[in-house]
Each structure stands twice: as C-alpha cells, then as structure tokens.
Design a protein around this motif. Structure first.
Motif, mmCIF file in Angstrom:
data_model
loop_
_atom_site.group_PDB
_atom_site.id
_atom_site.type_symbol
_atom_site.label_atom_id
_atom_site.label_comp_id
_atom_site.label_asym_id
_atom_site.label_seq_id
_atom_site.Cartn_x
_atom_site.Cartn_y
_atom_site.Cartn_z
ATOM 1 N N ALA A 39 0.840 -1.205 0.000
ATOM 2 C CA ALA A 39 0.000 0.000 0.000
ATOM 3 C C ALA A 39 0.868 1.246 0.000
ATOM 4 O O ALA A 39 2.062 1.195 0.312
ATOM 5 N N MET A 40 0.239 2.382 -0.322
ATOM 6 C CA MET A 40 0.968 3.653 -0.329
ATOM 7 C C MET A 40 0.044 4.793 0.095
ATOM 8 O O MET A 40 -1.185 4.700 -0.022
ATOM 9 N N ALA A 41 0.664 5.852 0.579
ATOM 10 C CA ALA A 41 -0.058 7.055 0.976
ATOM 11 C C ALA A 41 0.787 8.258 0.601
ATOM 12 O O ALA A 41 1.995 8.293 0.878
ATOM 13 N N PHE A 42 0.159 9.259 -0.002
ATOM 14 C CA PHE A 42 0.872 10.456 -0.441
ATOM 15 C C PHE A 42 1.004 11.450 0.701
ATOM 16 O O PHE A 42 0.012 11.808 1.349
ATOM 17 N N LEU A 43 2.223 11.888 0.938
ATOM 18 C CA LEU A 43 2.467 12.946 1.912
ATOM 19 C C LEU A 43 2.152 14.303 1.287
ATOM 20 O O LEU A 43 2.297 14.474 0.064
ATOM 21 N N PRO A 44 1.737 15.283 2.083
ATOM 22 C CA PRO A 44 1.408 16.599 1.520
ATOM 23 C C PRO A 44 2.658 17.353 1.070
ATOM 24 O O PRO A 44 3.785 16.984 1.413
ATOM 25 N N ASP A 45 2.436 18.419 0.295
ATOM 26 C CA ASP A 45 3.487 19.354 -0.105
ATOM 27 C C ASP A 45 4.619 18.678 -0.869
ATOM 28 O O ASP A 45 5.798 19.023 -0.687
ATOM 29 N N ASN A 46 4.267 17.693 -1.722
ATOM 30 C CA ASN A 46 5.254 17.028 -2.577
ATOM 31 C C ASN A 46 6.399 16.403 -1.783
ATOM 32 O O ASN A 46 7.541 16.357 -2.252
ATOM 33 N N GLN A 47 6.070 15.887 -0.587
ATOM 34 C CA GLN A 47 7.098 15.236 0.231
ATOM 35 C C GLN A 47 7.264 13.756 -0.092
ATOM 36 O O GLN A 47 8.044 13.073 0.562
ATOM 37 N N GLY A 48 6.541 13.285 -1.086
ATOM 38 C CA GLY A 48 6.721 11.898 -1.500
ATOM 39 C C GLY A 48 5.627 10.969 -1.025
ATOM 40 O O GLY A 48 4.513 11.393 -0.710
ATOM 41 N N ILE A 49 5.971 9.684 -0.957
ATOM 42 C CA ILE A 49 4.993 8.620 -0.717
ATOM 43 C C ILE A 49 5.505 7.685 0.368
ATOM 44 O O ILE A 49 6.679 7.304 0.369
ATOM 45 N N LEU A 50 4.617 7.312 1.283
ATOM 46 C CA LEU A 50 4.901 6.222 2.214
ATOM 47 C C LEU A 50 4.461 4.914 1.569
ATOM 48 O O LEU A 50 3.366 4.832 0.995
ATOM 49 N N ILE A 51 5.312 3.881 1.662
ATOM 50 C CA ILE A 51 5.027 2.588 1.042
ATOM 51 C C ILE A 51 5.244 1.490 2.078
ATOM 52 O O ILE A 51 6.282 1.457 2.749
ATOM 53 N N THR A 52 4.257 0.588 2.208
ATOM 54 C CA THR A 52 4.430 -0.578 3.072
ATOM 55 C C THR A 52 4.948 -1.753 2.250
ATOM 56 O O THR A 52 4.555 -1.949 1.099
ATOM 57 N N GLU A 53 5.848 -2.532 2.849
ATOM 58 C CA GLU A 53 6.274 -3.809 2.293
ATOM 59 C C GLU A 53 5.733 -4.907 3.199
ATOM 60 O O GLU A 53 5.846 -4.818 4.427
ATOM 61 N N ARG A 54 5.147 -5.926 2.587
ATOM 62 C CA ARG A 54 4.448 -6.942 3.383
ATOM 63 C C ARG A 54 5.361 -7.616 4.400
ATOM 64 O O ARG A 54 4.905 -8.064 5.466
ATOM 65 N N SER A 55 6.655 -7.680 4.130
ATOM 66 C CA SER A 55 7.587 -8.319 5.058
ATOM 67 C C SER A 55 7.813 -7.496 6.325
ATOM 68 O O SER A 55 8.460 -7.979 7.262
#
Length: 370
Positions: A39-55
């Motif tokens: 899964a992923m979630a966008f951080l505000p102000d063009n700070q990028g993306i949080l991404i989960t890895e199943r492991s």
C-alpha cells in the motif's frame, strides 16, 4: 442476476474489442526492488509517498531522492502467506498531528493470525514513528495466513473505516460477535462512535459497520456520491465491488456468485442472492483476483468518472466507469507487463500510481500518452 450478469459479459466484450487501448498508456517506473509492496499514501506538499512492504518495512519514496531505509517504530508483524504489514493511511489532520495509521497481522500462541490497526506519529525528518498505539485487534484470530484483508479509509467527518477479512472461516462473516468478514467504523482515536449500527445490541460487536464480506482488498470513497466503496475477493469466481452501508449484510457466504475451490457450491450458500442480503454493484464471473482501488477525478478526460482496481491473478489494472451505482468494465491495462498489481492510488498530480506485488516490486506512474 438480470441486472448484474450482462455487465460482466459486456466488460469482457469491451475488453476484447479494444485491444489497442493499452497502447495509449504511458508508464514510468519510479522505483524497483520493493519487497512485495502492499500500500501507499501520499504525503502533503510534494514530500513523497509512504510505502508498506508486506515483510514488515515502512519506507519513504521521494522524486530525486529515491527509497529510504526502513522507518523505525513500526510494529513487528507476522509475515506469512497473505499476512504482514498491510495498509497505510494519513490522518485527515496530518499537517497538524503527523499521525499515520497502519494495519498489519499478528499471531497468537497457537499460530492463528488476525489483523491489527494502530497509529503513530511520523517524525518531521520522515525517519521514525513515535508514540505508536494499537487501536483494535481482530478477534477471534482464525487465520492460518489467508483472507486477512485489510484496508483503511477516512470519511469526510473524520471517521476511520477498517476492513477485516473472514480469515478463511466463511461462517464467521455472518457472526456479529466476531470481527471477521466485516467493515469496522472507529473514531480517529480508536474509540467507538455512538451511532454505529450495533452499539447497545446484545450479541453484536459495536465496532461493526457492515458485515458479510469475504476478503476485502480495496476501500475508497467515491468523490461524487461521498459513499464508501469496497472491493473483495470471491472464492472461485464472484469477485465483487460493494457499497458498504450502515448495518447492511453483504451476503458472504450465504450469497455469492462464485463457487468453492473444489468446484462445488460454497458451503452454506443459497446461490447468487439470499434474503436480507445486499447485492454487489458489480461482480466478475471469472475472478481477476482484485486488489486495491482508486476513483479517478484527475486531468485525463478519457478517464473521468472511472474506478481503477488492481488485479493479482489477471496481472492488470482494470478500468471501470461509474454512473451513480451503475458500473461497467471498460478495459484492462498493463497486462503486457505480466506483474501482479497490489495497489493503485490517484496522485495529486493527476496520474495513477501503482504497486506491483513481486519480490522485486515496483512503483509505477501511469497516465495517458500525449
């Protein structure tokens, strides 16, 4: 069946009559080397993306900087089969409180697993979660690693919705004393809203919003109707898109358009419909093994009023059009890549962002070629 079955046939007919549609799609690979990203979630102000890895890793990706080392403070996960670190979503007030919500799986002393939802505060340097708190543990734990769900979404009022799979114990989806096969509704702090449908009712968990789900893989709010939509795996056939409404029963396993993995009728099923249950707004006779979902309201006019859903078995990105509660499949994109698609989100820049569920998982930016 007269309303839904033609839609499934039409979807297949449209797919095969327009094989050139995928050629118009642009795909930019932003990152590779992810370990079964979920899964992923966008951080505000063009700070990028949080991404989960199943492991078990939560990472930060940003254009020009690439992929971070694992963010510290993430709970230890039970990462077997479908279990591990699953969804991630930001608090609606993230700019003020920096709170991040996660779902993951844990196991008891007998090796039976269930999902958990919790939250922590993301440091300003994006390297650690602090003050992490568990908010809800799925009970009972019934899974050996299958049908765990689990997705998160906030509505406009700030309520948190959580999906929990049936743990491959189908009858539990109809059991209101169990948090399996359910959509859950919580306050942001994990407390129970007083107007939840089963509050104060004997023999029912007050956290439950709706029930009769099998294995929810996608959850998103429709930007036009403001209602929550959910996508879920059927058994052998019968993948569904639902609109989970307050207190409603979505049928599993009493009503399903799929069959058991043995090829026989699903135990306990009364067929495609059953009294007191709600029909899906769309279903597939042959399961693509659908995953994450996102509504599209961006700048590509050809994709207006679309719902995109990833497919694991079919290894594609499915585009459906939405007109009120009417859904029609239009095309399947990215099939030429041959990669399982786990999640799709609409980015703030009007593009779609896709995660492929592989040991060398990728983050893709998808649009329409000019």
């Amino acid at each position: 069946m007269s309303r839904l079955f033609p839609l499934c046939l039409l979807a297949s007919a449209v797919l095969f009559s327009h094989p050139v549609l995928a050629e118009k799609v642009s795909v930019e690979q932003l990152q590779q080397g992810l370990d079964h990203p979920w899964a992923m979630a966008f951080l505000p102000d063009n700070q990028g993306i949080l991404i989960t890895e199943r492991s078990g890793q939560l990472r930060h990706w940003q254009q020009g900087k690439g992929l971070s080392q694992p963010i510290t403070g993430v709970p230890k996960v039970w990462a077997q089969r479908q279990g591990g670190l699953l969804d991630v979503v930001l608090s609606p007030d993230f700019a003020q409180n920096r709170r991040v919500y996660l779902t993951w799986t844990e196991a008891d002393d007998n090796g039976r697993a269930g999902a958990v939802v919790g939250s922590g505060l993301l440091s300003k340097d994006l390297t650690q979660l602090t003050d992490f708190k568990d908010l809800l543990h799925q009970q009972p734990k019934l899974s050996s690693g299958a049908n765990l769900g689990s997705r998160l979404a906030f509505d406009q009022a700030g309520y948190l919705y959580v999906t929990f799979g049936d743990n491959f114990q189908a009858a539990s989806a109809q059991d209101l004393t169990a948090l399996t096969g359910k959509v859950i509704r919580l306050n942001a702090d994990g407390s129970i809203p007083k107007d939840n449908p089963f509050v104060g009712k004997k023999g029912a968990r007050p956290e439950i919003w709706s029930y009769g789900m099998r294995n929810p893989q996608g959850l998103a709010f429709n930007p036009w109707s403001k209602e929550m939509w959910e996508s879920e795996h059927g058994p052998r056939g019968g993948d569904e898109v639902n609109i989970p409404r307050k207190g409603q029963n979505y049928g599993w396993p009493l009503a399903t358009w799929g069959i058991d993995y043995s090829g026989e009728k699903v135990p306990g099923s009364k067929g495609g419909t059953a009294p007191g249950t709600v029909q899906p707004v769309f279903w597939w006779k042959v399961s693509p093994a659908i995953s994450g979902m996102a509504f599209y309201n961006g700048h590509f006019p050809q994709w207006k009023n679309s719902l995109f859903i990833g497919a694991l078995k079919d290894k594609s990105l499915i585009r459906l059009t939405v007109n009120g509660d009417k859904v029609e499949e239009k095309e399947r994109l990215l099939k030429d890549r041959g990669e399982r698609i786990r999640d799709v989100r609409a980015g703030p820049d009007g593009y779609l962002y896709v995660l492929t569920d592989e040991s060398d998982g990728k983050l893709l930016k998808v649009g329409l070629a000019k």
